[in-house]
Scaffold this active site. Sequence first.
Site, mmCIF file in Angstrom:
data_model
loop_
_atom_site.group_PDB
_atom_site.id
_atom_site.type_symbol
_atom_site.label_atom_id
_atom_site.label_comp_id
_atom_site.label_asym_id
_atom_site.label_seq_id
_atom_site.Cartn_x
_atom_site.Cartn_y
_atom_site.Cartn_z
ATOM 1 N N ALA A 65 -39.875 -25.356 -46.968
ATOM 2 C CA ALA A 65 -40.517 -25.804 -48.176
ATOM 3 C C ALA A 65 -39.202 -25.794 -49.150
ATOM 4 O O ALA A 65 -38.099 -25.151 -48.759
ATOM 5 C CB ALA A 65 -41.241 -24.626 -48.607
ATOM 6 N N GLY A 110 -41.234 -24.288 -43.411
ATOM 7 C CA GLY A 110 -42.208 -25.372 -43.658
ATOM 8 C C GLY A 110 -41.914 -26.207 -42.421
ATOM 9 O O GLY A 110 -43.095 -27.142 -42.239
ATOM 10 N N GLU A 113 -43.550 -25.113 -39.292
ATOM 11 C CA GLU A 113 -45.020 -25.145 -39.657
ATOM 12 C C GLU A 113 -45.735 -26.412 -39.356
ATOM 13 O O GLU A 113 -46.863 -26.531 -39.168
ATOM 14 C CB GLU A 113 -45.289 -24.393 -40.992
ATOM 15 C CG GLU A 113 -44.755 -22.799 -40.767
ATOM 16 C CD GLU A 113 -44.799 -22.230 -42.348
ATOM 17 O OE1 GLU A 113 -43.968 -22.827 -43.189
ATOM 18 O OE2 GLU A 113 -45.498 -21.321 -42.376
ATOM 19 N N GLU A 133 -37.392 -17.500 -43.165
ATOM 20 C CA GLU A 133 -38.019 -16.810 -44.329
ATOM 21 C C GLU A 133 -37.660 -15.608 -44.515
ATOM 22 O O GLU A 133 -37.405 -15.145 -45.650
ATOM 23 C CB GLU A 133 -39.547 -16.906 -44.164
ATOM 24 C CG GLU A 133 -39.975 -18.374 -44.517
ATOM 25 C CD GLU A 133 -40.355 -19.141 -43.170
ATOM 26 O OE1 GLU A 133 -39.862 -18.638 -42.176
ATOM 27 O OE2 GLU A 133 -41.045 -20.177 -43.497
#
Length: 259
Positions: A65, A110, A113, A133
């Site tokens: 992200a 992300g 993911e 993260e």
Amino acid sequence: MEFKNIKFEVIGNICTITMSRPKALNALNRSALEELDQALDLIGKDKNLHLLVITGEGKAFVAGADIVEMSDMTTAEAASFSKFGADVFRRIEKLEMPVIAAVNGFALGGGCELAMCCDIRVASEKAKFGQPETGLGITPGFSGTQRLARLVGPGKAKELLFSCRVIDGREAERIGLVNQAVQHEVLMETVYGLAQEILGKGQIAVRYCKEAVNRGYETDMDTAMDIEKNLFALCFATEDQKEGMTAFTEKRKAEFKTR
Ligand code: CAA
């Protein structure tokens, strides 16, 4: 439709989405997620599409992200961003057609993911997977804690989550995070070869298999068996079932019509 952060290409029955935001290694900001969502709308409307491939441009699949965009988010904005990203990924997971991730490079946060919400992951041996993260003082936000644990088991998932360790494609294959790691140069031909193999089968049956595995995996065994029984029975209302079995008895290749 004009996209700025993704490339959308259709060849035959296959749609390929290439994450393409090179200045940020394809990091997912709100706008990239919105475009992914809009692309899923287009795919859902096109009855000629039977398979989706997701890959990334350059040296990254997706580097996570967007950290710059997230850096000054409030708690409420973080909740909304997480929900939106997780919902888009859930849409990919629930898309009727098979989805293959062609993981060409960095698949961090992300990006890992995104790969995990696809049905099948084929990775370049040079790809780099990880959930960095906790090193940023946050948890994954696009369902990474849940899918990673389901794919590699809770112990291995926690090791990767707690340590932020980055692993390559071969290690990802060894722990079951990806189906297959291949030489970087043959990644796309391997993915499209697999796609053609799948497209040669009855597509209604392929979609029902996806639904049976997904829904069955999220419920108890008796309910899961019931889901499979119902989908198995539904196959017998299709022309594909008649064609598949007739072709077998006539010793010829089946010509499926997805009807
Ligand atoms: N967000 C925003 N920008 C990013 C980014 C990200 N996730 N990843 C890379 N970029 C940007 C860099 O800031 C850099 O921009 P500038 O040229 O303007 O400085 C550009 O992309 C190129 O990156 P690097 O120069 O860092 O390239 P590198 O080859 O030296 O390193 C890397 C590559 C190891 C992937 C490194 O960029 C990196 O560590 N990126 C961050 C990875 C990460 O922590 N991802 C998780 C994000 S959090 C998340 O995803 C939460 C969630 O689940 C919702």
